[in-house]
Design a protein around this motif. Structure first.
Motif, PDB file in Angstrom:
ATOM      1  N   ALA A  53       0.894  -4.263   4.224  1.00 23.71           N
ATOM      2  CA  ALA A  53       2.166  -4.563   4.583  1.00 23.71           C
ATOM      3  C   ALA A  53       3.183  -3.328   4.645  1.00 23.71           C
ATOM      4  O   ALA A  53       3.888  -3.013   5.415  1.00 23.71           O
ATOM      5  N   LEU A  54       3.017  -2.470   3.377  1.00 22.43           N
ATOM      6  CA  LEU A  54       3.863  -1.373   3.368  1.00 22.43           C
ATOM      7  C   LEU A  54       3.368  -0.172   4.356  1.00 22.43           C
ATOM      8  O   LEU A  54       4.190   0.433   4.871  1.00 22.43           O
ATOM      9  N   TRP A  55       1.960  -0.219   4.620  1.00 22.70           N
ATOM     10  CA  TRP A  55       1.450   0.956   5.450  1.00 22.70           C
ATOM     11  C   TRP A  55       2.037   0.463   6.962  1.00 22.70           C
ATOM     12  O   TRP A  55       2.348   1.429   7.938  1.00 22.70           O
ATOM     13  N   SER A  56       1.862  -0.835   7.458  1.00 22.80           N
ATOM     14  CA  SER A  56       2.214  -1.302   8.553  1.00 22.80           C
ATOM     15  C   SER A  56       3.796  -0.990   8.908  1.00 22.80           C
ATOM     16  O   SER A  56       4.257  -0.510  10.002  1.00 22.80           O
ATOM     17  N   SER A  57       4.688  -1.377   7.910  1.00 18.94           N
ATOM     18  CA  SER A  57       6.219  -0.969   7.987  1.00 18.94           C
ATOM     19  C   SER A  57       6.375   0.507   8.005  1.00 18.94           C
ATOM     20  O   SER A  57       7.392   0.804   8.843  1.00 18.94           O
ATOM     21  N   TRP A  58       5.589   1.274   7.483  1.00 18.67           N
ATOM     22  CA  TRP A  58       5.639   2.679   7.709  1.00 18.67           C
ATOM     23  C   TRP A  58       5.390   3.319   8.996  1.00 18.67           C
ATOM     24  O   TRP A  58       5.846   4.035   9.689  1.00 18.67           O
ATOM     25  N   LEU A  77      -6.374 -10.922  -7.693  1.00 12.03           N
ATOM     26  CA  LEU A  77      -5.178  -9.655  -7.633  1.00 12.03           C
ATOM     27  C   LEU A  77      -5.859  -8.838  -6.651  1.00 12.03           C
ATOM     28  O   LEU A  77      -4.766  -8.253  -6.364  1.00 12.03           O
ATOM     29  N   ILE A  78      -6.911  -8.380  -6.320  1.00 10.85           N
ATOM     30  CA  ILE A  78      -7.428  -7.482  -5.546  1.00 10.85           C
ATOM     31  C   ILE A  78      -7.021  -7.563  -3.937  1.00 10.85           C
ATOM     32  O   ILE A  78      -6.240  -6.872  -3.315  1.00 10.85           O
ATOM     33  N   PRO A  79      -7.275  -8.902  -3.538  1.00  5.00           N
ATOM     34  CA  PRO A  79      -6.660  -9.203  -2.123  1.00  5.00           C
ATOM     35  C   PRO A  79      -5.188  -9.159  -2.021  1.00  5.00           C
ATOM     36  O   PRO A  79      -4.720  -8.770  -0.783  1.00  5.00           O
ATOM     37  N   VAL A  80      -4.529  -9.636  -3.105  1.00  7.33           N
ATOM     38  CA  VAL A  80      -3.057  -9.603  -2.994  1.00  7.33           C
ATOM     39  C   VAL A  80      -2.435  -8.111  -2.735  1.00  7.33           C
ATOM     40  O   VAL A  80      -1.661  -7.977  -2.334  1.00  7.33           O
ATOM     41  N   LEU A  81      -3.072  -7.401  -3.822  1.00  6.89           N
ATOM     42  CA  LEU A  81      -2.648  -5.748  -3.703  1.00  6.89           C
ATOM     43  C   LEU A  81      -3.006  -5.144  -2.439  1.00  6.89           C
ATOM     44  O   LEU A  81      -2.225  -4.389  -1.988  1.00  6.89           O
ATOM     45  N   ALA A  82      -4.200  -5.518  -1.961  1.00  8.03           N
ATOM     46  CA  ALA A  82      -4.496  -5.094  -0.597  1.00  8.03           C
ATOM     47  C   ALA A  82      -3.786  -5.537   0.723  1.00  8.03           C
ATOM     48  O   ALA A  82      -3.356  -4.627   1.361  1.00  8.03           O
ATOM     49  N   GLY A  83      -3.143  -6.690   0.453  1.00  6.25           N
ATOM     50  CA  GLY A  83      -2.256  -7.399   1.413  1.00  6.25           C
ATOM     51  C   GLY A  83      -0.781  -6.619   1.336  1.00  6.25           C
ATOM     52  O   GLY A  83      -0.348  -6.249   2.431  1.00  6.25           O
TER      53      GLY A  83
END
Length: 67
Positions: free
Chosen positions: A18-23, A8-14
């Motif tokens: 993704a949210l940061w890059s879209s921002w 779950l840790i790498p999935v949440l980091a991904g």
């Protein structure tokens, strides 16, 4: 169950990445359009023919000429 939590840790980091890059890649209103318009105004101002004011007349009324 412990292995699923570790996955779950790498999935949440991904998802966070993704949210940061879209921002960061969002569309902004500034860019080349504003800069090119400013450059066009600059060129128009530089191409105007300016008339230089006439130089001030110098008078020698109080000149100290040796007599």
């Amino acid at each position: 169950m412990g292995a699923l939590l570790w996955l779950l840790i790498p999935v949440l980091a991904g998802l966070a990445a993704a949210l940061w890059s879209s921002w960061t890649l969002r569309n902004r209103r500034t860019g080349d359009v504003a800069e090119l318009a400013g450059y066009a105004r600059f060129r128009a101002a530089m191409e105007k023919q300016h008339t230089a004011p006439a130089p001030a007349a110098t008078t020698r009324e109080h000149a100290s000429d040796p007599v």
